[in-house]
Each structure stands twice: as C-alpha cells, then as structure tokens.
Design a protein around this motif. Structure first.
Motif: not given
Length: 276
Positions: A144, A147, A149-151, A153-154, A181, A183
C-alpha cells in the motif's frame, strides 16, 4: 446485495443462549459465513454436502484456501500441490454447483511482502484457481505504499482478484489502511478484524484469542458502514465478515451493522419459535 456475517458459525453462542451455535441456527440471523476449517484441513465432500443441507437457498459461503497455498504451511502429507488442489476442488464441487460459494479467500501473512517473486506467485495462484471467484487479503503495508499502490490495484483488476477490504489496528506502522477500493465489479469481500493495537502482533498459543479481542463502538460501526456503502456502489455483490470474535463480539457487531444499513434478509432459516 450486501451480505453481513461472521467467521465460523460455531462461536456465536450468544445468538442461541449457549456456548456454541450450529450452522442451521447461525443461518437464522446471517446470510453468509466464512469457514476457516478449509485453511487448516482439506475439506471432505460429505461435510460440504452436510453444510448445504443446513442453510437456505440464498445463503453463501466464503471458504479459505489451504494454508499451503498462502505460504503458511505444508502441503498435506503424501500429496503434491496439484493433488491437494484436486482434492480441494472435488470436495467443494457440490457447493459450487449449488451456487452457494460466494468466493474463495487467500489470506496472506505479514511476511508476504510486495516483491517481484510474490507478484509472480499471485499469478500462479490465479492459474490454480482460474475458474473460481478469488479474494486476496494482503497484510503487509508494503503493498500500500504510494509508489506501489496504483500498480497493485491495476494488477488485482487485471487478474480479476477481489482485493479484500480490511479493517485492522490503526496505530501500527505495518498494518494496512481501510481502503474501499473495488478491484472486481462482480464481488467484493470485506473483513473486519478489530482494532486491538496491542494484541495484533501477539505470538504464542493464545495469540489468536488476543489478536481479535475487540468490540467496535457505535462510531466505528458508522465509519465501517460508510465504507461498505462506498464498496457496494461499485460491485454487484458485497460480503462483510466480522472476525473480531475473541470476546464473542462479532455477531453483535454484525447485527449492529445490519441495523445501521437498514438491511432486511427475508430468506433466512426460520426462527424455532415461529414453528409453534
């Protein structure tokens, strides 16, 4: 739909004024249960069929995958990973065929950190359970970090994993945030472990009883309910599991959230008093 329930069906004796409760009794109050026996032992088909006889049509199960899959134990003696997976899938087939499996849950430990090796391992887990709804619970904060977290989640979205929405202690640097969030738009699993900061990292034979010794207060139930409303707006099916049962608080908190969200479950097992 939002389904609210607890971990296990036997530890909620307050529902029936006894030390323990049976599945058919538990199913009078809640439309979903999480079973962790499948984490410790490979299930038997006869037990799965017995569970199905005790619940109404609209009831759902969350089943933990075996601890060997989540790097916390060995494959059952005398078996390969493939053999244990086959045994597991054969045993739960009646539940899948009956449409009563909400999802499988792979709960990974704190030691399962965000590394390339562990990301690759999650890909392997998806291959093993390619045909099943699968929720992934991560326990370490490394997943989490801003740097990463976005990857992360994707990745969960691409693999059609339901990243478990977790509530756990807030004052420790290693725990993860309450993150609503979604997913997987088909289903989302939420698990609430309580906020026992001092007991969360306990070790030893009594660790489990200390770790989830917590009762959510009204303010916290309101906070969690708001998160659930956010989740349910972005997914078709939501299951909420209260795991804070060391002090037998899970069922009470689950019923409080049902009331807070003004949910009504029409198709539960009938109360025994209604038979007279």
């Amino acid at each position: 739909m939002i389904r609210i329930g607890c971990t296990t069906f036997s530890e909620h004796g307050r529902l029936v004024d006894r030390k323990s409760s049976k599945l058919f009794e538990y199913a009078r109050y809640f439309p979903v249960v999480e079973l962790d026996t499948t984490y410790h032992f490979l299930p038997k088909e006869k037990d799965v069929r017995n569970w199905l006889t005790q619940v109404p049509d609209n009831f759902r199960f969350v089943l933990k995958v075996h601890q060997s899959i989540t790097t916390q134990g060995d494959v059952p003696e005398g078996m390969t990973v493939e053999e244990s997976l086959t045994r597991f899938k054969e045993a739960i087939a009646p539940m899948v065929e009956a449409g009563k499996l909400f999802c499988l849950l792979a709960q990974f430990p704190n030691q399962f950190k965000c590394t390339k090796q562990h990301v690759a391992y999650l890909d392997q887990v998806r291959i093993w359970f390619a045909d099943y709804p699968l929720a992934i619970e991560l326990r370490d904060h490394s997943w989490y970090q801003p740097d990463v977290y976005p990857s992360m989640i994707d990745f969960m979205k691409q693999r059609q994993f339901s990243l478990v929405v977790v509530d756990q202690p807030k004052k420790l640097s290693t725990t993860i945030p309450l993150d609503p969030t979604v997913t997987n738009p088909s289903f989302t699993l939420c698990r609430f472990h309580g906020r026992n900061d001092s007991g969360w990292t306990a070790t030893g034979p009594d660790a489990k009883q200390v770790r989830t010794l917590y009762r959510y207060n009204e303010k916290e139930i309101n906070e969690l309910s708001t998160a659930i409303q956010s989740v349910s707006a972005n997914t078709k099916e939501t299951a909420v599991i209260f795991n804070n049962n060391a002090g037998r608080d899970a069922a009470d908190n689950a019923r409080e959230m049902i009331s807070k969200l003004q949910l009504t479950y029409e198709a539960l097992n009938p109360n025994q008093l209604a038979l007279f």
